[in-house]
Design a protein around this motif. Sequence first.
Motif, short mmCIF file in Angstrom:
data_model
loop_
_atom_site.label_atom_id
_atom_site.label_comp_id
_atom_site.label_asym_id
_atom_site.label_seq_id
_atom_site.Cartn_x
_atom_site.Cartn_y
_atom_site.Cartn_z
N HIS A 116 -6.17 10.36 3.05
CA HIS A 116 -4.79 10.73 2.60
C HIS A 116 -4.50 12.09 3.01
O HIS A 116 -5.20 12.88 2.55
N ASN A 134 -5.67 3.66 2.50
CA ASN A 134 -4.18 3.15 2.18
C ASN A 134 -3.55 2.65 3.67
O ASN A 134 -2.70 1.72 3.66
N SER A 162 -2.90 6.81 -9.18
CA SER A 162 -1.43 6.93 -9.26
C SER A 162 -0.65 5.67 -9.78
O SER A 162 -1.16 4.41 -9.36
N HIS A 211 2.10 4.12 -9.38
CA HIS A 211 3.23 3.48 -8.43
C HIS A 211 2.35 2.63 -7.54
O HIS A 211 2.94 1.67 -6.75
N LYS A 212 1.03 2.40 -7.46
CA LYS A 212 0.38 1.72 -6.54
C LYS A 212 -0.10 0.67 -7.43
O LYS A 212 -0.88 -0.28 -6.64
N GLN A 242 -5.87 3.46 -4.03
CA GLN A 242 -5.75 2.06 -3.50
C GLN A 242 -6.95 1.27 -4.36
O GLN A 242 -6.82 0.02 -4.16
N ALA A 275 -0.76 11.03 -7.56
CA ALA A 275 -2.00 11.16 -6.94
C ALA A 275 -2.04 12.35 -5.84
O ALA A 275 -3.19 13.00 -5.59
N THR A 276 -1.09 12.75 -5.35
CA THR A 276 -0.89 13.96 -4.63
C THR A 276 -1.43 15.23 -5.51
O THR A 276 -2.21 16.13 -5.21
N GLN A 286 0.76 -1.35 0.22
CA GLN A 286 -0.17 -0.04 -0.12
C GLN A 286 0.82 1.06 -0.04
O GLN A 286 0.57 2.33 -0.23
N MET A 332 -12.52 8.70 -0.18
CA MET A 332 -11.58 7.98 -0.70
C MET A 332 -12.34 6.73 -1.12
O MET A 332 -13.24 6.20 -0.36
C1 LIG Z 1 -0.07 6.72 -2.14
C2 LIG Z 1 -1.32 7.56 -2.08
C3 LIG Z 1 -1.64 8.82 -2.49
C4 LIG Z 1 -0.39 9.57 -3.09
O1 LIG Z 1 -0.08 9.36 -4.36
P1 LIG Z 1 1.45 9.65 -5.23
O2 LIG Z 1 1.41 9.34 -6.51
O3 LIG Z 1 2.45 8.98 -4.21
O4 LIG Z 1 1.44 11.22 -4.76
C5 LIG Z 1 -2.91 9.53 -2.48
N1 LIG Z 1 -3.55 8.83 -1.73
C6 LIG Z 1 -3.69 7.46 -1.42
C7 LIG Z 1 -4.81 6.83 -0.98
C8 LIG Z 1 -2.55 6.99 -1.61
O5 LIG Z 1 -2.23 5.54 -1.19
#
Ligand SMILES: *Cc1c(COP(=O)(O)O)cnc(C)c1O
Length: 421
Positions: free
Chosen positions: A115, A166, A214, A216-217, A194, A86-87, A23, A162
Motif C-alpha cells: 500500500h 488490497n 484499520s 474500517h476494513k 486486509q 492504518a496509514t 477492500q 504486507m
Molecule cells: C486501507 C488500507 C490502508 C490504509 O488504512 P487507513 O485506515 O484507511 O489509513 C493501509 N494498508 C492497506 C493494505 C489498506 O488496505
Amino acid sequence: MDEDNEQKIDAAGVKLPIYMDNQATTPLDPRVLEAMMPWLTTKFGNAASRNHSFGWEAERAVDAAREQVAHLIGATAKEIVFTSGATESDNLAIKGIAEMYRERGHHIVTQATEHKAVLDTCKRLERRGCRVTFLPVKADGIVDLDDVRRAIDDKTILVSIMAANNEIGVLQPIREIGQICHERGVLFHTDAVQAVGKVPFHVIDDFVDLASISAHKIYGPKGVGALYVRRRNPRVQLAAEIDGGGHERGMRSGTLNVPGIVGLGKACELAGENLLQEASRTQCLRDRLKAKLEAGLDYVQVNGSMEHRLSGNLNMSFLYVEGESLLMGIDDVAVSSGSACTSATLEPSYVLKALGLGDEVAHSSIRFGLGRFTTEAEVDYVAAKTIQVVRRLRELSPLYEMVKDGVDLSRMEWDKAGTRD
Ligand SMILES: *Cc1c(COP(=O)(O)O)cnc(C)c1O
C-alpha cells in the motif's frame, strides 16, 4: 440504459446500487454502532482524565477494546497502540523503527505491491538517507522468499511486507518471512489491514514484531486503527511520530478517540467470533461470481494467485474492454478498476504492473470486493450485469473482432492499434 431490466431485478430483492468494494472500506456493522453509541453521547469522558468517573469509565472502555484487539491477533493488551488508522500505523512503525534503530543500521526491505502508506513512507526515508530495497513479486503477486533472504544484510533493521494485498487480495507468506527475519535478528512489520479478521493471523505464530490494523476494513468506523508493537522476544522500541501528552506509552500522543476505539474493539470481537465461517461464506460467493463470469465471457483472466488469496477478493481483467468504460456501464455496482483513480492521469495500477501485466490488461481490470453483507442475489446481479456490459463493449471493439477472426495481436504494436490515446 435498460431501466426495465433493472427494476425487474430490483423487484427480485436486490437493492441498488450494490456495494462490492469491501477492500476500499466496509460498511459499519450495526452491532459496532450499537457498542459505540454511548461513547458518542452520554459517556463523553476523556480517557486520560484521572480525577472523575467520566474519565475512569472511558479508560475502562479503552482497556476493554485493547483486550479485544489483542485477543484477535494473539497479542497482549499492552502491545496495542491506538492510532488514527492504518496509514498512521504504517508511518509510525516504519519511521519509528528507522529513527530508533538508526545506530544499528539504515536498511529497510519492502516489496513492490505494498500500500502507498508503506511505499511512500519508505520513499521519504530514502530521501532522509535510508537505503530501501523494493523487492519485485512473481507473476502471481507473491514475493520470492529467496529474494527476502538475499536482501537482508548486516545493515538491515526492518522488513515490511504486507499480509494481504488490497487490490488483488494475494496473501504473502508472512510466517516464512517472519521466521527468516527472526533468524537474522531483523524486525518484521506487516501491514495486516486486509488480513486481520479475514484470515487466521497470529503475531506469535507468524513471527510478527509490528502489525498495522484499520477498523474500517473490518466493519468498524473510519479514522481509527492500531499498531501492534511486540514487547517480548524481542522487545521492540519505537520513536514517536506525534509528541504531546504522552498517551499510549509515549508512542502516540493525542486524546484517545474513545468511540472509535470501542468500535474497533467490537469489530475485532465480531471478526474473531466467525472468522472461518465468514471466510468460507464469502469464498463461496466469490467463486460463484468467478464461475459465472468465466462461463459467460471469453478472454477473461484472474490477476494474482487464486490459491493464496483473500476469500472476498476477485480481481479480473476483461480483455479488449476498458475498465473505465466497464465501470461506467455497471454504474449501479460499486467496484474499483485497475486504473489508479487517485491520479488524474489514469495510470494503470502499479500493483498490476508489478505482476508483469501490460497497460492494456491492467486497464481492463476490475476489483470485486465481497464482504460480510454481500448476498447471493447481489452476486448474480453483478455477474449478469458485467457479462451484459462486457459483451456490449466488445461489440464496439475492433480489437476483439480481430482476435475472434484469428489475428495475433501480440504481433501488433498496441499503441498503434488505436484503442487508447
Ligand atoms: C486501507 C488500507 C490502508 C490504509 O488504512 P487507513 O485506515 O484507511 O489509513 C493501509 N494498508 C492497506 C493494505 C489498506 O488496505
